[in-house]
Design a protein around this motif. Sequence first.
Motif, PDB file in Angstrom:
ATOM      1  N   SER A 295     -40.167  -4.227 -30.075  1.00 32.16           N
ATOM      2  CA  SER A 295     -41.252  -4.429 -29.104  1.00 32.16           C
ATOM      3  C   SER A 295     -40.717  -4.450 -27.676  1.00 32.16           C
ATOM      4  O   SER A 295     -41.318  -3.879 -26.761  1.00 32.16           O
ATOM      5  CB  SER A 295     -41.989  -5.743 -29.394  1.00 32.16           C
ATOM      6  OG  SER A 295     -42.612  -5.712 -30.650  1.00 32.16           O
ATOM      7  N   TYR A 299     -41.810  -1.623 -24.891  1.00 29.98           N
ATOM      8  CA  TYR A 299     -42.398  -2.014 -23.608  1.00 29.98           C
ATOM      9  C   TYR A 299     -41.584  -1.450 -22.445  1.00 29.98           C
ATOM     10  O   TYR A 299     -42.133  -0.872 -21.501  1.00 29.98           O
ATOM     11  CB  TYR A 299     -42.469  -3.537 -23.524  1.00 29.98           C
ATOM     12  CG  TYR A 299     -42.976  -4.049 -22.200  1.00 29.98           C
ATOM     13  CD1 TYR A 299     -44.318  -3.934 -21.856  1.00 29.98           C
ATOM     14  CD2 TYR A 299     -42.106  -4.638 -21.278  1.00 29.98           C
ATOM     15  CE1 TYR A 299     -44.782  -4.401 -20.632  1.00 29.98           C
ATOM     16  CE2 TYR A 299     -42.556  -5.101 -20.062  1.00 29.98           C
ATOM     17  CZ  TYR A 299     -43.895  -4.979 -19.744  1.00 29.98           C
ATOM     18  OH  TYR A 299     -44.349  -5.429 -18.524  1.00 29.98           O
ATOM     19  N   VAL A 305     -49.033  -1.289 -24.013  1.00 24.43           N
ATOM     20  CA  VAL A 305     -48.940  -2.573 -24.712  1.00 24.43           C
ATOM     21  C   VAL A 305     -50.026  -2.740 -25.770  1.00 24.43           C
ATOM     22  O   VAL A 305     -49.837  -3.487 -26.741  1.00 24.43           O
ATOM     23  CB  VAL A 305     -48.998  -3.757 -23.715  1.00 24.43           C
ATOM     24  CG1 VAL A 305     -47.781  -3.764 -22.827  1.00 24.43           C
ATOM     25  CG2 VAL A 305     -50.279  -3.742 -22.910  1.00 24.43           C
ATOM     26  N   TYR A 309     -49.312  -4.418 -29.327  1.00 27.17           N
ATOM     27  CA  TYR A 309     -50.084  -5.547 -29.847  1.00 27.17           C
ATOM     28  C   TYR A 309     -50.736  -5.198 -31.177  1.00 27.17           C
ATOM     29  O   TYR A 309     -50.851  -6.049 -32.069  1.00 27.17           O
ATOM     30  CB  TYR A 309     -51.144  -5.970 -28.846  1.00 27.17           C
ATOM     31  CG  TYR A 309     -50.617  -6.855 -27.728  1.00 27.17           C
ATOM     32  CD1 TYR A 309     -49.840  -7.982 -28.004  1.00 27.17           C
ATOM     33  CD2 TYR A 309     -50.898  -6.577 -26.395  1.00 27.17           C
ATOM     34  CE1 TYR A 309     -49.356  -8.792 -26.985  1.00 27.17           C
ATOM     35  CE2 TYR A 309     -50.423  -7.375 -25.356  1.00 27.17           C
ATOM     36  CZ  TYR A 309     -49.651  -8.484 -25.668  1.00 27.17           C
ATOM     37  OH  TYR A 309     -49.185  -9.286 -24.660  1.00 27.17           O
ATOM     38  N   PHE A 348     -45.975  -9.648 -23.145  1.00 22.02           N
ATOM     39  CA  PHE A 348     -45.329  -8.682 -22.265  1.00 22.02           C
ATOM     40  C   PHE A 348     -45.460  -9.048 -20.792  1.00 22.02           C
ATOM     41  O   PHE A 348     -45.589  -8.207 -19.929  1.00 22.02           O
ATOM     42  CB  PHE A 348     -45.874  -7.289 -22.566  1.00 22.02           C
ATOM     43  CG  PHE A 348     -45.605  -6.915 -23.996  1.00 22.02           C
ATOM     44  CD1 PHE A 348     -44.343  -6.528 -24.392  1.00 22.02           C
ATOM     45  CD2 PHE A 348     -46.591  -7.055 -24.949  1.00 22.02           C
ATOM     46  CE1 PHE A 348     -44.075  -6.236 -25.714  1.00 22.02           C
ATOM     47  CE2 PHE A 348     -46.335  -6.764 -26.280  1.00 22.02           C
ATOM     48  CZ  PHE A 348     -45.075  -6.359 -26.654  1.00 22.02           C
TER      49      PHE A 348
END
Length: 350
Positions: A295, A299, A305, A309, A348
């Motif tokens: 993740s 990012y 994002v 998610y 994030f």
Amino acid sequence: MKTRLTNKNNSLPGDTLKKLINHIRKVDKISIKDSDEKYLSLMGYFHGYQACRFVRTDSPHNSLNIKRFSQIRNIYNVNDQLKLLFYPIIMQLETALKSRIIDILASNHHCYLHDIFANCLNGYKDIIPHNSKLRRKRRDRIKNKYRIEGKLYNAMSRNIGNDTINYYVKRNQEVPIWAIFEFITLGTFGYFVDLLNLDIRKKLEESIGIIDNQDLKMMDNYSHDDTYKKYTFICTHLFLLNDLRDAVAHNKIIFDCRFRSANSSEAVKYQLRRKFHMKQPVTFNSIVDYFTLTSFYQYKLGINVKYIYAEQHQLHDILLSFLNHEGESNFDKAFGQDAFKKLHQINFKI
């Protein structure tokens, strides 16, 4: 993971499925129906059944509380769902990271192997051999440099008939690094990055955005006078990701991270924990830790994002399914007591 049958008077690996079912029922004391023969055949005795009875090793201490074959089927299905989740993520990261290093090399006019070998894969020069340990380290780096050179040339020669390579061969042109990168594994790529000199590794980590001033201070403390250890976050990350990638690609068990072979420094573990403001430690003994790493890279590499998610929610649902079917004790052994807490802390604002 090593698995074995302990009762030599009962079913052996070469027995028929029906005899294996009798062994499971009588020796392992696990409830199984004759109709489960087809599921046992699909998952395999050692690859599926035995592998899903334990966490990481087959010692009694690491055995899961299994009473019914339906539990094995559920654990095996959870493992398949995890592989389906991680496979496209890893493939995406592999492509994106190769593109980043190609961009850095090309922008500095390092496009061809002879130049890259001479001016880029010379990180061994960053090692100042003050003592015997560092002399051995420098010598090992030189050996690895020649080993990687061989792998790159082999990748090119094996794929000489491929359109990508053949395009340059037909024109009597040198094959550029971006064409060869199409055919090397993530593991080979990890060693390639590890052997790059300090300046290029620095540019790569800064380009992706995986380091900040606190990381640099931490690396100063970690590396002391060993300058070559700086800007090695990405190298460690790549080796961790490669373990996961190989396990997924070769259809291995991944739910309990038994595939892990790469070491992760305390600096790397602390880095991820700090980035996401996690209260729980990152150990890479839980699949959630690997999701934290993927993740983070998604990012930093510019993935929207909302997609990350969505993957996070998907992992949550997979873990919840395991918990609901197998109970808290088995869940904690497989994923850790703090798995959900860590997963929910991935955001994030970093």
